[in-house]
Design a protein around this motif. Structure first.
Motif, PDB file in Angstrom:
ATOM      1  N   ILE A  61      29.501 -12.111   1.115  1.00 53.14           N
ATOM      2  CA  ILE A  61      29.976 -11.021   0.260  1.00 53.14           C
ATOM      3  C   ILE A  61      30.135  -9.788   1.143  1.00 53.14           C
ATOM      4  CG2 ILE A  61      29.418  -9.480  -1.650  1.00 53.14           C
ATOM      5  CD1 ILE A  61      30.179 -12.246  -2.534  1.00 53.14           C
ATOM      6  N   SER A  62      31.338  -9.259   1.202  1.00 56.14           N
ATOM      7  CA  SER A  62      31.628  -8.129   2.083  1.00 56.14           C
ATOM      8  C   SER A  62      31.965  -6.892   1.252  1.00 56.14           C
ATOM      9  CB  SER A  62      32.811  -8.483   3.004  1.00 56.14           C
ATOM     10  OG  SER A  62      33.096  -7.418   3.880  1.00 56.14           O
ATOM     11  N   LEU A  63      31.089  -5.895   1.321  1.00 54.92           N
ATOM     12  CA  LEU A  63      31.343  -4.618   0.654  1.00 54.92           C
ATOM     13  C   LEU A  63      31.975  -3.665   1.658  1.00 54.92           C
ATOM     14  CD1 LEU A  63      28.102  -4.225  -1.487  1.00 54.92           C
ATOM     15  CD2 LEU A  63      30.263  -5.305  -2.090  1.00 54.92           C
ATOM     16  N   CYS A  64      33.185  -4.008   2.065  1.00 58.73           N
ATOM     17  CA  CYS A  64      33.948  -3.228   3.038  1.00 58.73           C
ATOM     18  C   CYS A  64      35.377  -3.105   2.529  1.00 58.73           C
ATOM     19  CB  CYS A  64      33.958  -3.904   4.414  1.00 58.73           C
ATOM     20  SG  CYS A  64      32.335  -4.332   5.059  1.00 58.73           S
ATOM     21  N   TRP A  65      35.921  -1.900   2.608  1.00 60.36           N
ATOM     22  CA  TRP A  65      37.275  -1.669   2.134  1.00 60.36           C
ATOM     23  C   TRP A  65      38.043  -0.827   3.136  1.00 60.36           C
ATOM     24  CZ3 TRP A  65      33.013  -1.389  -1.091  1.00 60.36           C
ATOM     25  CH2 TRP A  65      32.978  -2.315  -2.131  1.00 60.36           C
ATOM     26  N   ASP A  66      39.353  -0.865   2.991  1.00 59.35           N
ATOM     27  CA  ASP A  66      40.218  -0.013   3.806  1.00 59.35           C
ATOM     28  C   ASP A  66      40.129   1.412   3.265  1.00 59.35           C
ATOM     29  OD1 ASP A  66      42.275   1.356   5.069  1.00 59.35           O
ATOM     30  OD2 ASP A  66      43.589  -0.396   5.123  1.00 59.35           O
ATOM     31  N   PRO A  67      39.627   2.373   4.060  1.00 56.26           N
ATOM     32  CA  PRO A  67      39.457   3.741   3.553  1.00 56.26           C
ATOM     33  C   PRO A  67      40.774   4.413   3.186  1.00 56.26           C
ATOM     34  CG  PRO A  67      39.118   3.673   5.922  1.00 56.26           C
ATOM     35  CD  PRO A  67      39.222   2.239   5.463  1.00 56.26           C
ATOM     36  N   ILE A  68      41.889   3.900   3.689  1.00 56.41           N
ATOM     37  CA  ILE A  68      43.179   4.518   3.403  1.00 56.41           C
ATOM     38  C   ILE A  68      43.732   4.046   2.061  1.00 56.41           C
ATOM     39  CG2 ILE A  68      45.573   4.764   4.213  1.00 56.41           C
ATOM     40  CD1 ILE A  68      44.568   4.460   7.034  1.00 56.41           C
ATOM     41  N   THR A  69      43.536   2.780   1.750  1.00 57.25           N
ATOM     42  CA  THR A  69      44.134   2.218   0.540  1.00 57.25           C
ATOM     43  C   THR A  69      43.176   2.149  -0.645  1.00 57.25           C
ATOM     44  OG1 THR A  69      43.563  -0.021   1.274  1.00 57.25           O
ATOM     45  CG2 THR A  69      45.728   0.823   1.910  1.00 57.25           C
ATOM     46  N   VAL A  96      25.248 -16.840  -2.077  1.00 58.96           N
ATOM     47  CA  VAL A  96      25.420 -15.734  -1.131  1.00 58.96           C
ATOM     48  C   VAL A  96      24.400 -15.855  -0.007  1.00 58.96           C
ATOM     49  CG1 VAL A  96      25.506 -13.234  -0.834  1.00 58.96           C
ATOM     50  CG2 VAL A  96      26.251 -14.258  -2.997  1.00 58.96           C
ATOM     51  N   HIS A  97      24.881 -16.131   1.200  1.00 57.64           N
ATOM     52  CA  HIS A  97      24.006 -16.227   2.373  1.00 57.64           C
ATOM     53  C   HIS A  97      24.111 -15.002   3.285  1.00 57.64           C
ATOM     54  CE1 HIS A  97      23.154 -20.230   1.128  1.00 57.64           C
ATOM     55  NE2 HIS A  97      24.347 -20.721   1.433  1.00 57.64           N
ATOM     56  N   THR A  98      25.265 -14.338   3.272  1.00 53.38           N
ATOM     57  CA  THR A  98      25.484 -13.188   4.151  1.00 53.38           C
ATOM     58  C   THR A  98      26.014 -12.014   3.345  1.00 53.38           C
ATOM     59  OG1 THR A  98      25.986 -14.613   6.042  1.00 53.38           O
ATOM     60  CG2 THR A  98      26.707 -12.324   6.178  1.00 53.38           C
ATOM     61  N   LEU A  99      25.398 -10.850   3.519  1.00 52.17           N
ATOM     62  CA  LEU A  99      25.881  -9.617   2.911  1.00 52.17           C
ATOM     63  C   LEU A  99      26.361  -8.697   4.017  1.00 52.17           C
ATOM     64  CD1 LEU A  99      26.262  -7.675   0.492  1.00 52.17           C
ATOM     65  CD2 LEU A  99      23.919  -6.882   0.908  1.00 52.17           C
ATOM     66  N   GLU A 100      27.623  -8.309   3.953  1.00 53.27           N
ATOM     67  CA  GLU A 100      28.205  -7.392   4.927  1.00 53.27           C
ATOM     68  C   GLU A 100      28.388  -6.051   4.244  1.00 53.27           C
ATOM     69  OE1 GLU A 100      31.418  -8.100   8.356  1.00 53.27           O
ATOM     70  OE2 GLU A 100      32.306  -8.041   6.359  1.00 53.27           O
ATOM     71  N   LEU A 101      27.793  -5.022   4.836  1.00 52.76           N
ATOM     72  CA  LEU A 101      27.727  -3.717   4.188  1.00 52.76           C
ATOM     73  C   LEU A 101      28.305  -2.651   5.105  1.00 52.76           C
ATOM     74  CD1 LEU A 101      26.428  -2.604   1.509  1.00 52.76           C
ATOM     75  CD2 LEU A 101      24.445  -2.030   2.872  1.00 52.76           C
ATOM     76  N   ALA A 102      29.429  -2.036   4.683  1.00 50.34           N
ATOM     77  CA  ALA A 102      29.985  -0.908   5.419  1.00 50.34           C
ATOM     78  C   ALA A 102      29.361   0.361   4.854  1.00 50.34           C
ATOM     79  CB  ALA A 102      31.505  -0.862   5.284  1.00 50.34           C
ATOM     80  N   LEU A 103      28.528   0.999   5.637  1.00 46.96           N
ATOM     81  CA  LEU A 103      27.707   2.086   5.124  1.00 46.96           C
ATOM     82  C   LEU A 103      28.539   3.209   4.518  1.00 46.96           C
ATOM     83  CD1 LEU A 103      24.806   3.021   4.821  1.00 46.96           C
ATOM     84  CD2 LEU A 103      24.998   4.143   7.028  1.00 46.96           C
ATOM     85  N   ASN A 104      29.634   3.594   5.178  1.00 50.13           N
ATOM     86  CA  ASN A 104      30.405   4.714   4.668  1.00 50.13           C
ATOM     87  C   ASN A 104      31.187   4.358   3.414  1.00 50.13           C
ATOM     88  OD1 ASN A 104      31.809   2.964   6.343  1.00 50.13           O
ATOM     89  ND2 ASN A 104      33.398   4.447   6.818  1.00 50.13           N
ATOM     90  N   ASP A 105      31.289   3.065   3.068  1.00 51.95           N
ATOM     91  CA  ASP A 105      32.023   2.665   1.873  1.00 51.95           C
ATOM     92  C   ASP A 105      31.159   2.629   0.624  1.00 51.95           C
ATOM     93  OD1 ASP A 105      34.364   2.407   3.236  1.00 51.95           O
ATOM     94  OD2 ASP A 105      34.245   0.235   3.483  1.00 51.95           O
ATOM     95  N   VAL A 106      29.842   2.611   0.768  1.00 50.00           N
ATOM     96  CA  VAL A 106      28.972   2.445  -0.389  1.00 50.00           C
ATOM     97  C   VAL A 106      28.059   3.642  -0.630  1.00 50.00           C
ATOM     98  CG1 VAL A 106      28.981  -0.062  -0.145  1.00 50.00           C
ATOM     99  CG2 VAL A 106      27.189   1.281   0.976  1.00 50.00           C
ATOM    100  N   LEU A 107      28.179   4.699   0.185  1.00 46.95           N
ATOM    101  CA  LEU A 107      27.266   5.828   0.052  1.00 46.95           C
ATOM    102  C   LEU A 107      27.395   6.517  -1.298  1.00 46.95           C
ATOM    103  CD1 LEU A 107      27.260   7.492   3.569  1.00 46.95           C
ATOM    104  CD2 LEU A 107      25.423   6.273   2.432  1.00 46.95           C
ATOM    105  N   ARG A 108      28.631   6.810  -1.701  1.00 44.26           N
ATOM    106  CA  ARG A 108      28.830   7.450  -2.995  1.00 44.26           C
ATOM    107  C   ARG A 108      28.535   6.451  -4.095  1.00 44.26           C
ATOM    108  NH1 ARG A 108      34.396  11.028  -2.242  1.00 44.26           N
ATOM    109  NH2 ARG A 108      33.662  12.274  -0.480  1.00 44.26           N
ATOM    110  N   GLY A 109      27.633   6.828  -4.971  1.00 45.03           N
ATOM    111  CA  GLY A 109      27.220   5.912  -6.019  1.00 45.03           C
ATOM    112  C   GLY A 109      26.026   5.070  -5.636  1.00 45.03           C
TER     113      GLY A 109
END
Length: 292
Positions: A61-69, A96-109
């Motif tokens: 599960i990857s909580l990473c997004w394109d900051p532009i789109t 779910v075996h792997t969690l990928e977390l982009a810190l700057n994408d999940v800070l708000r909220g």
């Protein structure tokens, strides 16, 4: 006499079906859309194939997004949707075996109980949880030394710490700067056996910069695999003389090290930062693979 013919669908043993699904799942590591689409079809075709196919589809599960789109609101909405899926399907967390977390994408909220804190809590607290790997991606190094990297705070921070202390993690991968990197190595959570560190610290940085990850106590921790790049090696091994207590704890943790990979670490770096010698001396009885 009239004869009635009945059609019987072809039968394949379950182990053959599992092998087919595994082959499709091995192609999804590169985000092959065709294989993922086929896996989705397998998950819907029968109950005998559903769990196996879903295990591949949702293994990461990857909580990473394109900051532009994407927008912060859209990201919060999707995290909340993920939590609702996890609540609706008790089997989901076992996939779910792997969690990928982009810190700057999940800070708000991060304080939203129906968002990131809820997802993290369910991943480690559910009895069927299969999570074993955590990947943290942090922003690139700032241009100005006084710039402060973001950090998870509030309810999100509490859930993150509890996740690390739960004992479910066997692997931790960090790409980006960390505050007090020497404490990260000295206080890793118990049960962690593999660490991969990249771009762990840049100099100069503000003392309060970076994410603080000293969430364990280091008691009983034994690393079996350590992968570091040249920047991370400088941040870690050069500071082993920071204090005898930390040095003793870190070297004891590396006593059972089986794999050590030093990516891009030049020979002159090893000579200058003499802490490499005691590290290699400490794990000489267990080391099976050294990549320099």
């Amino acid at each position: 006499m009239a004869t009635t013919l009945t059609y019987s669908p072809p039968y394949l043993p379950q182990d053959i079906l599992d092998l087919i699904v595994n082959e499709l799942g091995s192609s999804t590591d590169g985000y092959d859309r065709v294989s993922r689409s086929t896996l989705t079809s397998c998950a819907l075709v029968s109950k005998s194939m559903s769990a196996h196919a879903r295990g591949h589809l949702f293994s990461t599960i990857s909580l990473c997004w394109d900051p532009i789109t994407s927008t912060a609101k859209a990201r919060r909405t999707r995290i909340r949707a993920l939590k609702r899926i996890m609540e609706a399907d008790p089997l989901f967390v076992s996939f779910v075996h792997t969690l990928e977390l982009a810190l700057n994408d999940v800070l708000r909220g991060a304080d939203d109980p129906g968002g990131l804190p809820g997802v993290l809590t369910m991943l480690y607290s559910t009895p069927r949880s299969g999570l074993c790997s955590l990947r943290i991606i942090m922003p690139c190094a700032p241009v100005f030394p006084r710039h402060v990297w973001p950090d998870i705070k509030g309810a999100g921070r509490k859930a993150f710490v509890n996740l690390c202390l739960s004992g479910c993690l066997a692997e931790l991968v960090i790409h980006g700067p960390v505050r007090d990197s020497i404490l990260l190595l000295a206080k890793i959570p118990k049960g962690l056996v593999s660490m991969e560190l990249s771009n762990l610290s840049y100099l100069p940085i503000a003392p309060e910069s970076g994410m603080g990850l000293d969430v364990g106590d280091g008691a009983g921790a034994k690393l079996e695999k350590l992968v570091v790049d040249d920047v991370s090696a400088t941040a870690l091994f050069a500071n082993l003389e920071a204090g005898p207590a930390l040095r003793t704890r870190i070297l004891a943790m590396m006593q059972g090290l089986k794999t050590l990979e030093l990516e891009g670490v030049r020979a002159w770096t090893a000579v200058r930062h003499f802490a490499f010698a005691p590290v290699l001396q400490q794990c000489k009885g267990s080391l099976q693979r050294l990549v320099w």
